[in-house]
Design an enzyme around this catalytic site. Structure first.
Site, PDB file in Angstrom:
ATOM      1  CD  GLN A 194      44.270  41.920  39.495  1.00  0.00           C
ATOM      2  OE1 GLN A 194      44.688  42.734  38.680  1.00  0.00           O
ATOM      3  NE2 GLN A 194      43.013  41.588  39.570  1.00  0.00           N
ATOM      4  CG  ASP A 240      43.748  44.094  50.852  1.00  0.00           C
ATOM      5  OD1 ASP A 240      43.877  42.856  50.981  1.00  0.00           O
ATOM      6  OD2 ASP A 240      42.797  44.622  50.229  1.00  0.00           O
ATOM      7  CG  HIS A 280      49.733  42.929  41.563  1.00  0.00           C
ATOM      8  ND1 HIS A 280      48.624  43.623  41.110  1.00  0.00           N
ATOM      9  CD2 HIS A 280      50.185  42.236  40.484  1.00  0.00           C
ATOM     10  CE1 HIS A 280      48.423  43.355  39.832  1.00  0.00           C
ATOM     11  NE2 HIS A 280      49.349  42.515  39.429  1.00  0.00           N
ATOM     12  CB  CYS A 331      67.385  45.899  52.011  1.00  0.00           C
ATOM     13  SG  CYS A 331      68.796  46.871  51.455  1.00  0.00           S
ATOM     14  CB  CYS A 367      68.794  47.912  54.797  1.00  0.00           C
ATOM     15  SG  CYS A 367      69.282  46.253  55.213  1.00  0.00           S
ATOM     16  N   GLY A 419      35.699  41.560  41.489  1.00  0.00           N
ATOM     17  CA  GLY A 419      36.138  42.898  41.895  1.00  0.00           C
ATOM     18  C   GLY A 419      37.396  43.390  41.214  1.00  0.00           C
TER      19      GLY A 419
HETATM   20  P1  OAD Z   1      40.514  48.580  39.849  1.00  0.00           P
HETATM   21  O1  OAD Z   1      40.381  49.789  40.722  1.00  0.00           O
HETATM   22  O2  OAD Z   1      41.079  48.758  38.498  1.00  0.00           O
HETATM   23  O3  OAD Z   1      39.088  47.913  39.673  1.00  0.00           O
HETATM   24  C1  OAD Z   1      38.232  47.680  40.768  1.00  0.00           C
HETATM   25  C2  OAD Z   1      37.024  46.924  40.251  1.00  0.00           C
HETATM   26  O4  OAD Z   1      36.225  46.579  41.369  1.00  0.00           O
HETATM   27  C3  OAD Z   1      36.135  47.718  39.290  1.00  0.00           C
HETATM   28  O5  OAD Z   1      35.851  46.912  38.159  1.00  0.00           O
HETATM   29  C4  OAD Z   1      34.870  47.990  40.117  1.00  0.00           C
HETATM   30  O6  OAD Z   1      33.691  47.999  39.318  1.00  0.00           O
HETATM   31  C5  OAD Z   1      34.864  46.793  41.048  1.00  0.00           C
HETATM   32  N1  OAD Z   1      34.167  46.980  42.319  1.00  0.00           N
HETATM   33  C6  OAD Z   1      33.992  48.116  43.055  1.00  0.00           C
HETATM   34  N2  OAD Z   1      33.318  47.863  44.178  1.00  0.00           N
HETATM   35  C7  OAD Z   1      33.063  46.521  44.189  1.00  0.00           C
HETATM   36  C8  OAD Z   1      32.390  45.633  45.096  1.00  0.00           C
HETATM   37  N3  OAD Z   1      31.869  46.070  46.241  1.00  0.00           N
HETATM   38  N4  OAD Z   1      32.311  44.321  44.756  1.00  0.00           N
HETATM   39  C9  OAD Z   1      32.841  43.856  43.593  1.00  0.00           C
HETATM   40  N5  OAD Z   1      33.474  44.650  42.710  1.00  0.00           N
HETATM   41  C10 OAD Z   1      33.585  45.961  42.993  1.00  0.00           C
HETATM   42  O7  OAD Z   1      41.325  47.488  40.711  1.00  0.00           O
HETATM   43  P2  OAD Z   1      42.087  46.180  40.183  1.00  0.00           P
HETATM   44  O8  OAD Z   1      41.360  45.525  39.079  1.00  0.00           O
HETATM   45  O9  OAD Z   1      42.398  45.384  41.386  1.00  0.00           O
HETATM   46  O10 OAD Z   1      48.361  47.043  40.397  1.00  0.00           O
HETATM   47  O11 OAD Z   1      43.414  46.831  39.632  1.00  0.00           O
HETATM   48  C11 OAD Z   1      44.432  45.977  39.162  1.00  0.00           C
HETATM   49  C12 OAD Z   1      45.785  46.530  39.474  1.00  0.00           C
HETATM   50  O12 OAD Z   1      45.883  47.894  39.031  1.00  0.00           O
HETATM   51  C13 OAD Z   1      46.095  46.652  40.958  1.00  0.00           C
HETATM   52  O13 OAD Z   1      46.536  45.431  41.528  1.00  0.00           O
HETATM   53  C14 OAD Z   1      47.197  47.657  40.954  1.00  0.00           C
HETATM   54  C15 OAD Z   1      46.615  48.674  40.011  1.00  0.00           C
HETATM   55  O14 OAD Z   1      47.523  49.456  39.317  1.00  0.00           O
HETATM   56  C16 OAD Z   1      49.574  47.340  40.865  1.00  0.00           C
HETATM   57  O15 OAD Z   1      49.751  48.185  41.724  1.00  0.00           O
HETATM   58  C17 OAD Z   1      50.661  46.548  40.230  1.00  0.00           C
END
Ligand code: OAD
Length: 253
Positions: free
Chosen positions: A110, A113, A128, A136, A155, A195
């Site tokens: 997701q 980066d 994502h 554009c 653009c 994560g």
């Molecule tokens: P979140 O910020 O919702 O969740 C991050 C998760 O990583 C949490 O469950 C933490 O406990 C865990 N975490 C933190 N440090 C860690 C480490 N060192 N090792 C392992 N886990 C760790 O991020 P996402 O689940 O990626 O979407 O969020 C999903 C989507 O929500 C993103 O792609 C983005 C956001 O809105 C869009 O922008 C479409």
């Protein structure tokens, strides 16, 4: 008497990986946390400081393109200044281990980066999109970012507004990306969810699809996600600590 401290994962997980023909992985922002990229929902996460509705949707972009372009440029600068961490590297090693034995591997992330690709993962789906690409809004042409421009970036071909190639709230995921990820989840023998808070669908559905289809599904996260109780195993720990140990526990390919 001190008990020796064992690995944070079960023998079953190691055994299932050894026997697996197909391995698939979902990652979220947590895997990049140890590289210094902020997550979204942790106490110091991006959504504590910024409001998704003001930045991460097309209406917000159209009402203030410079603000949104600036926010993504800032995030791009952060990711370009950091390095993949041992968690990213371990997943690239896991892929080489699986494919070296004739198996199949897919990593669906997701994250936007680019750190998995930089760590060497090859079979990678960016659900994502990517911070590192723009296009554009009017003609769809890929657009190069021009630093230091005044006013919103436009653009070179048609003058339309340039937007980051990421999926915003209210937008569909790239069809091929979710289809490939869903198929890999449904066919996986072992599925790792690393994560991610697993609250944003359809990505959060992937580990559950894998579980329902019979995979052994483990979560790697210091804090249980919403879906953790529905998976086979919760590995409590940071990805950069746990994943290298897991890969080291596998026999040589
Ligand atoms: P979140 O910020 O919702 O969740 C991050 C998760 O990583 C949490 O469950 C933490 O406990 C865990 N975490 C933190 N440090 C860690 C480490 N060192 N090792 C392992 N886990 C760790 O991020 P996402 O689940 O990626 O979407 O969020 C999903 C989507 O929500 C993103 O792609 C983005 C956001 O809105 C869009 O922008 C479409």
């Amino acid at each position: 008497m001190h008990q020796p401290i064992g690995p944070p994962f079960s023998d079953t997980l190691v055994q299932r990986l050894r026997d697996a023909q197909r391995v698939a992985v979902l990652t979220g922002a947590g895997i990049s946390a140890e590289s210094g990229v902020p997550t979204f929902r942790d106490p110091d996460g991006l959504w504590q400081k910024f409001r998704p509705e003001e930045l991460a949707n097309v209406e917000a972009f159209l009402s203030n393109p410079e603000l949104v372009q600036g926010w993504y440029a800032h995030r791009r600068e952060i990711v370009e200044a950091v390095e993949p961490n041992p968690g990213h590297v371990a997943l690239a090693e896991l892929e080489r281990w699986v494919t070296g034995r004739g198996g199949e591997f897919l990593l669906s992330t997701q994250n936007v980066d680019g750190l998995h690709a930089r760590a060497g993962t090859e079979n990678l789906v960016e659900l994502h999109g990517s911070l590192l690409r723009s296009y554009c809004l009017r003609c769809g042409a890929p657009a190069a970012e021009s630093a230091g421009a005044h006013g919103p970036l436009t653009c070179e071909e048609c003058g339309g507004l340039v937007r980051p190639d990421v999926v915003w709230f209210g937008e569909m995921l790239p069809e091929e990306a979710i289809a490939q990820s869903t198929e890999a989840a449904a066919l996986a023998d072992v599925y790792l969810s690393v994560g991610t808070s697993a609250v944003v669908y359809p990505a959060a559905g992937l580990p559950q699809i894998a579980r329902q289809a019979g995979a052994y599904v483990a979560e790697v996260n210091p804090t249980p996600s919403d879906i953790a109780p529905r998976l086979n195993e919760q590995v409590r720990g940071r990805a950069g600590d746990v994943l290298p140990l897991l890969v080291a526990a596998l026999p040589e390919a």
